[in-house]
Design an enzyme around this catalytic site. Structure first.
Site, short mmCIF file in Angstrom:
data_model
loop_
_atom_site.label_atom_id
_atom_site.label_comp_id
_atom_site.label_asym_id
_atom_site.label_seq_id
_atom_site.Cartn_x
_atom_site.Cartn_y
_atom_site.Cartn_z
N GLU A 13 -15.49 -0.47 -39.49
CA GLU A 13 -14.92 0.70 -40.15
C GLU A 13 -13.88 0.17 -41.13
O GLU A 13 -12.79 -0.21 -40.75
CB GLU A 13 -14.24 1.65 -39.17
CG GLU A 13 -13.72 2.89 -39.88
CD GLU A 13 -12.60 3.63 -39.16
OE1 GLU A 13 -12.41 4.82 -39.44
OE2 GLU A 13 -11.88 3.02 -38.35
N ASP A 36 -17.15 1.08 -29.00
CA ASP A 36 -16.16 1.25 -30.07
C ASP A 36 -14.94 0.44 -29.66
O ASP A 36 -14.24 0.79 -28.70
CB ASP A 36 -15.82 2.74 -30.16
CG ASP A 36 -15.24 3.15 -31.48
OD1 ASP A 36 -14.55 2.32 -32.09
OD2 ASP A 36 -15.47 4.30 -31.90
N HIS A 70 -16.51 11.48 -36.37
CA HIS A 70 -15.51 12.23 -35.63
C HIS A 70 -14.20 12.43 -36.40
O HIS A 70 -13.26 12.98 -35.84
CB HIS A 70 -15.24 11.52 -34.30
CG HIS A 70 -14.65 10.15 -34.50
ND1 HIS A 70 -15.37 9.11 -35.07
CD2 HIS A 70 -13.42 9.66 -34.27
CE1 HIS A 70 -14.60 8.05 -35.16
NE2 HIS A 70 -13.41 8.35 -34.68
N ASP A 71 -14.13 11.95 -37.62
CA ASP A 71 -12.88 12.06 -38.39
C ASP A 71 -12.96 13.04 -39.56
O ASP A 71 -11.94 13.30 -40.20
CB ASP A 71 -12.50 10.68 -38.96
CG ASP A 71 -12.03 9.72 -37.88
OD1 ASP A 71 -11.44 10.19 -36.90
OD2 ASP A 71 -12.27 8.50 -38.02
N ASP A 117 -13.02 -0.50 -35.04
CA ASP A 117 -12.09 0.45 -35.63
C ASP A 117 -11.20 -0.25 -36.66
O ASP A 117 -10.70 -1.37 -36.42
CB ASP A 117 -11.22 1.01 -34.49
CG ASP A 117 -10.44 2.24 -34.86
OD1 ASP A 117 -11.06 3.26 -35.16
OD2 ASP A 117 -9.19 2.19 -34.85
C1 NOJ Z 1 -10.15 5.36 -36.98
C2 NOJ Z 1 -10.78 6.25 -35.98
O1 NOJ Z 1 -12.05 6.63 -36.43
C3 NOJ Z 1 -9.85 7.44 -35.80
O2 NOJ Z 1 -10.43 8.44 -35.01
C4 NOJ Z 1 -8.58 6.93 -35.19
O3 NOJ Z 1 -7.65 8.00 -35.12
C5 NOJ Z 1 -7.97 5.82 -36.02
N1 NOJ Z 1 -8.94 4.85 -36.44
C6 NOJ Z 1 -6.92 5.08 -35.26
O4 NOJ Z 1 -7.51 4.29 -34.26
#
Ligand code: NOJ
Length: 524
Positions: free
Chosen positions: A256, A96, A318-319, A197
């Site tokens: 992402e 990642d 994870h979000d 990311d």
């Molecule tokens: C996206 C990530 O999935 C998230 O967990 C993170 O807080 C933000 N980007 C900032 O890097």
């Protein structure tokens, strides 16, 4: 067909997978120890959430060194060993990479803010105040202005996320060169790909123009983000990244693109499929339990993508809250959703614990770790609830650690755990395993064209996957009532159903039990 089109990718949140050092935090040793488990499940690659040195303000999404491994998780030797052992089992490793921003403790940032004339002065996005106010109206995704005042430089710096995550200046050629060499470093080491990311944020407007205002639900959505992200030049940058990666055979990057608007996400494949190899479609993360809604999301994505663009779907990460809990903590529904994920055209991404139906955990306010939850509780309880320790068995702390876990274990671990499910034939774990095997066995499920079926039953999501030799009809009953479907021209061969509630044929009709499903194979 490239492995990243064919395969299943399993996301591990390393802090929460398995602790082998006894400090309550998961580590690389834990991932190594569970490679056999993952191989048994049948996955093809692991996406490791960030394992680089980081002060962990955003749990690794704030990197302070891109060229080594966080001692919290292990040593560089541990990483090399993981790579070797994973490859030995035909499992790829995806890192990642968080390249929109660094940690505020990264030596580059420390140098950059020391004064206005140092060699890294322009490595981040610095700007003079407007009177006493920030240079423009840009908002941080995590709330408030995206600008923070720095007394030393007497300037503001940009942070699209937390103030501990200053945005890098990708427009600076030195920065770009350095960031591209991070890819090369890890590719040379043998990693198989990257999850990138927030790629939509990489390039910002060079004149730092304010965003126009609009109507939205929360402050961040009350602006049209046309200047702080998704600049047209950003797609060219993706093409450069693609070229860097493609110098190494069989590697990939999945972007992402954290956009509600999937048209924007589709652009990241590049005008000639020369942008990122894969880009997440996040629409599934927000769909209510209605087949029409999923159908529309799939159709929209398929229509937007060119034939050679390869989709990437996911139900959890994870979000966001775990999907099983979004759909009422129902195992039958989880099975329907998983059957959909593994039978669509595109790479399925699964999130650790999803295969055993780990549910969302309620974290009391005083135990919240996520910066988002700390700031916004109770409006937003944060993201900890989907990041709790993997539930391996019924022992203390679900077998995750012998000491105090960094985050509470879900109290349901005695019922929901790997050990129990591996022993039970009809468990969700074995259902996932069978789905993965079925997808591997039948070419149409891997590379067949997708065609939504014209079936009129409102409770069923139905689509075809077709190659020149074979076609598979996928029937998914989203309702809790039995449904009957008339099959024409013939019955087809039932190659997958839910063993606990199997579909049954009756004279050119198929009966699907509540939340039942069928994959029917036809020779063309
Ligand atoms: C996206 C990530 O999935 C998230 O967990 C993170 O807080 C933000 N980007 C900032 O890097």
């Amino acid at each position: 067909m490239a492995w990243w089109k064919r395969g299943t990718i399993y996301q591990i949140y390393p802090r929460s997978f398995l602790d082998t050092s006894g400090n309550g935090i998961g580590d690389l040793g834990g991932v190594i120890e569970k490679l056999d488990y993952l191989q048994y499940l049948g996955i093809d690659a692991i996406w490791l959430s960030p394992v680089f040195p980081s002060p962990q303000y955003d749990f690794g999404y704030d990197v302070s060194d891109y060229y080594s491994i966080n001692p919290l998780f292990g040593s560089e030797e541990d990483f090399d060993f993981l790579l070797k052992e994973a490859h030995r089992r035909n499992i790829r490793i995806i890192l990642d990479l968080v390249l929109n921003h660094t940690s505020h403790q990264h030596p580059w940032f420390l140098e950059s803010f020391s004064n206005r004339n140092n060699p890294k002065a322009d490595w981040y996005i610095w700007a003079d105040p407007k009177g006493k106010r920030p240079p423009n109206n840009w908002k941080s995704v995590f709330g408030g202005s995206a600008w923070k005042w720095n007394d030393k430089r007497r300037q503001f710096y940009l942070h699209s996320f937390t103030p501990q995550q200053p945005d890098l200046n990708w427009r600076n050629p030195e920065v770009k060169k350095e960031l591209l060499s991070i890819f090369e470093y890890w590719l040379e080491k043998g990693v198989d790909g990257f999850r990138l990311d927030v790629v939509d944020f990489f390039l910002k407007d060079e004149f730092l123009r304010s965003n126009p205002y609009c109507i939205g639900r929360r402050p961040y959505e009350m602006q049209k983000h046309i200047y702080d992200k998704n600049r047209p030049e950003n797609i060219q940058l993706m093409q450069e990244i693609r070229k860097t990666i493609d110098r190494f055979p069989q590697r990939m990057a999945v972007g992402e693109v954290a956009e509600r608007n999937v048209e924007i996400a589709a652009a990241y494949y590049g005008p000639n499929n020369d942008g990122l190899h894969l880009n997440f479609n996040f629409e599934f993360l927000e769909q209510p339990w209605k087949p029409q809604k999923f159908c529309r999301a799939i159709e929209k994505w398929e229509n937007l993508l060119e034939d050679d663009n390869w989709p990437a779907y996911t139900l959890s990460n994870h979000d966001v809250p775990r999907y099983i809990s979004r759909y009422g903590n129902s195992i039958p529904r989880a099975k329907v959703a998983a059957a959909m994920l593994f039978s669509l055209r595109g790479t399925p991404f699964i999130y650790y614990g999803e295969e055993i139906g780990m549910t969302q955990t309620r974290i009391p306010k005083r135990e919240i770790k996520d910066p988002v939850g700390k700031r916004y509780w109770p409006i937003h309880p944060g993201r900890d609830g989907c990041r709790t320790p993997m539930q391996w068995n019924s022992d203390l702390n679900a077998g995750f650690t012998s000491s105090t876990p960094w985050l509470k274990v879900n109290p349901n671990y005695k019922k929901v755990n790997v050990e129990k499910q591996v022993q039970k034939d009809h468990s969700l774990f074995h259902f996932y395993r069978k789905l993965i095997q079925c997808r591997k066995k039948h070419p149409p499920l891997q590379n067949g064209k997708l065609q939504i079926s014209s079936l009129t039953n409102q409770n069923i999501l139905a689509y075809w996957r077709k190659t020149s030799d074979e076609s598979i009809l996928v029937l998914l009953n989203f309702s809790s009532q039995k449904q009957t479907v008339t099959l024409s021209p013939s019955e087809g061969e039932l190659i997958f159903t839910c063993p606990k509630a199997p579909a049954e044929f009756k004279r050119k009709k198929i009966h699907l039990p509540p939340e039942g499903m069928a994959f029917l194979l036809y020779q063309n």
